[in-house]
Write a protein that holds these residues in place. Structure first.
Motif, short mmCIF file in Angstrom:
data_model
loop_
_atom_site.label_atom_id
_atom_site.label_comp_id
_atom_site.label_asym_id
_atom_site.label_seq_id
_atom_site.Cartn_x
_atom_site.Cartn_y
_atom_site.Cartn_z
N ALA A 137 -14.03 19.99 -12.51
CA ALA A 137 -14.70 18.27 -12.15
C ALA A 137 -14.96 17.69 -10.35
N GLU A 138 -14.17 17.84 -9.33
CA GLU A 138 -14.39 17.76 -8.30
C GLU A 138 -15.72 19.23 -8.59
N ARG A 139 -15.93 20.36 -8.51
CA ARG A 139 -16.35 20.73 -8.21
C ARG A 139 -18.35 21.03 -8.29
N GLU A 140 -18.28 20.13 -10.25
CA GLU A 140 -19.33 20.05 -10.52
C GLU A 140 -19.67 18.89 -10.45
N ALA A 141 -18.75 17.84 -9.30
CA ALA A 141 -18.92 16.86 -8.98
C ALA A 141 -19.74 17.21 -7.15
N GLY A 142 -20.21 18.19 -7.24
CA GLY A 142 -20.41 18.28 -5.76
C GLY A 142 -19.38 18.27 -4.93
N ALA A 143 -18.18 18.32 -4.85
CA ALA A 143 -16.92 17.65 -3.99
C ALA A 143 -16.31 18.46 -3.79
N THR A 144 -16.57 19.76 -3.75
CA THR A 144 -15.43 20.74 -3.36
C THR A 144 -15.06 20.85 -1.68
N GLU A 145 -16.18 20.96 -1.46
CA GLU A 145 -16.16 21.23 0.47
C GLU A 145 -15.28 19.69 1.36
N ALA A 146 -15.26 18.47 0.42
CA ALA A 146 -15.07 17.06 0.43
C ALA A 146 -13.18 17.28 0.29
N VAL A 147 -13.21 17.96 -1.01
CA VAL A 147 -11.40 18.49 -1.24
C VAL A 147 -10.46 18.54 -0.03
N LEU A 148 -11.32 20.48 0.02
CA LEU A 148 -10.49 20.89 0.59
C LEU A 148 -10.56 20.28 2.06
N ALA A 149 -11.55 19.78 3.14
CA ALA A 149 -11.51 18.95 3.82
C ALA A 149 -10.19 18.37 3.86
N ARG A 150 -10.00 16.95 2.90
CA ARG A 150 -8.90 16.47 3.09
C ARG A 150 -7.95 17.39 2.98
N GLN A 151 -7.12 18.14 1.76
CA GLN A 151 -6.11 19.20 1.97
C GLN A 151 -6.27 19.74 3.18
N ILE A 152 -7.12 20.47 3.96
CA ILE A 152 -6.76 21.02 5.61
C ILE A 152 -6.73 20.04 6.25
N ASP A 153 -7.49 19.20 6.43
CA ASP A 153 -7.38 18.34 7.69
C ASP A 153 -5.74 17.72 7.47
N ALA A 154 -5.42 17.74 5.99
CA ALA A 154 -2.92 17.14 6.02
C ALA A 154 -2.33 17.63 6.92
N VAL A 155 -2.75 19.34 6.74
CA VAL A 155 -2.24 20.33 7.24
C VAL A 155 -2.49 20.36 8.42
N CYS A 156 -3.33 20.02 9.69
CA CYS A 156 -3.57 20.64 10.75
C CYS A 156 -2.90 20.83 11.77
N PRO A 157 -2.05 19.01 11.81
CA PRO A 157 -1.16 19.40 13.16
C PRO A 157 -0.06 19.61 12.45
N VAL A 158 0.50 20.35 11.47
CA VAL A 158 1.64 21.04 11.48
C VAL A 158 1.60 22.94 11.87
N LEU A 159 0.15 22.95 11.33
CA LEU A 159 0.23 24.11 11.13
C LEU A 159 -1.09 24.31 13.21
N ARG A 160 -0.93 24.04 13.68
CA ARG A 160 -1.76 23.82 15.15
C ARG A 160 -0.22 24.62 15.85
N ASP A 161 0.71 24.12 16.16
CA ASP A 161 1.57 25.32 16.72
C ASP A 161 2.17 26.02 16.14
N ALA A 162 1.78 26.75 14.74
CA ALA A 162 2.59 27.59 14.28
C ALA A 162 2.19 29.31 14.39
N GLY A 163 0.94 29.60 15.50
CA GLY A 163 0.28 30.37 15.59
C GLY A 163 0.09 30.68 14.68
N GLU A 164 0.05 32.12 14.27
CA GLU A 164 -0.36 33.14 12.90
C GLU A 164 0.16 33.04 12.21
N ARG A 165 1.89 31.78 12.63
CA ARG A 165 2.62 32.49 11.42
C ARG A 165 2.80 31.27 10.14
N CYS A 166 1.05 31.50 9.27
CA CYS A 166 0.81 30.46 7.90
C CYS A 166 -0.42 31.35 7.31
#
Ligand code: PGA
Length: 257
Positions: A137-166
């Protein structure tokens, strides 16, 4: 951002989900272990929790790593039914999946919960495999990037210090267990978007991070999917339950051009 991937080693993880029993786990581990001898570092399996000790016993020193399908957001204590990151480390796990869409949709894992689990995994020394992806439903609504952005933005702060360990896994929900696969172009577009979003979110290791594609990967479509510049391997459900199919997918990743 199509980053040069020469330094990103192929990785294929088998997500066994809640399938099988001790006998089938034993047989599958033996098949993967025997067939992955010429693929060191490429293959990993994520059996159900009760079979992680079996994986440790059978796979130690084999070049096949093992990990869990989920991890508790809590460190330790009165959390009935939970399994902590430290316990997974004790069982020799390299990885844990976090935020698989089945956890998100069936068990209520929110973005905030995914962040807490990722944090626990990293603190214990596990490599989190953070799963993201949109519904049909999200893809068909053209919301794929918005959903991915929301999910990625949430984890960015904890992945910043992980280097390539994720590791990140793009798994369009509509492709999981359905037989429908994202086209190579759809997978590449999503992966490039995820990599760029990680970078703009301050994850400086983004060009070197491995991004796996998941959703009805089979021996017949693996070569084309893994041929995409930002697809570094796969997260495999159904096909990972058949050693020959899983190994064939691993070989496709190892040989990607
Ligand atoms: P599938 O599952 O390969 O059976 O589509 C992938 C996953 O859920 O990780």
């Amino acid at each position: 951002m199509a980053a040069p991937r020469a330094r990103r080693e192929a990785l294929v993880l088998g997500n066994w989900k809640m399938n099988g029993d001790a006998a089938s786990a034993e047989a599958l581990l033996a098949g993967v272990q025997a067939g992955a001898r010429d693929l060191p570092g490429v293959a990993g399996v994520c059996p159900p929790y009760p079979y992680l000790a079996l994986a440790a016993a059978r796979l130690a020193g084999s070049g096949v790593a093992w990990g869990a399908q989920d991890v508790s957001a809590f460190e330790d204590g009165a959390y009935t039914g939970e399994v902590s990151a430290r316990m997974l480390v004790d069982l020799g796990c390299t990885w844990t999946l976090v935020g698989h869409s089945e956890r998100r949709t069936l068990f209520g894992d929110t973005d905030a919960e995914v962040v807490r689990k990722t944090t626990r995994a990293l603190a214990a020394g596990l490599v989190p495999v953070v799963c993201v992806g949109e519904t049909l439903a999200e893809r068909e609504a053209g919301a794929t990037e918005a959903v991915l952005a929301r999910q990625i933005d949430a984890v960015c702060p904890v992945l910043r210090d992980a280097g390539e360990r994720c590791v990140l896994a793009y798994e369009p929900v509509w492709a999981i267990g359905t037989g429908l696969t994202a086209s190579p172009a759809q997978a590449q577009a999503a992966h490039a978007f995820i990599r760029a979003r990680l970078a703009s979110g301050g994850v400086v290791a983004a060009p070197g991070l491995r991004l796996l594609y998941g959703g009805s990967v089979k021996p017949s479509n693996a070569v084309e999917l893994f041929g995409q510049p930002d697809v570094d391997g796969g997260l495999i459900g159904g096909a990972s339950l058949v050693a020959a199919d899983f190994l064939s997918i691993c070989r496709a990743a190892a040989g990607r051009s």
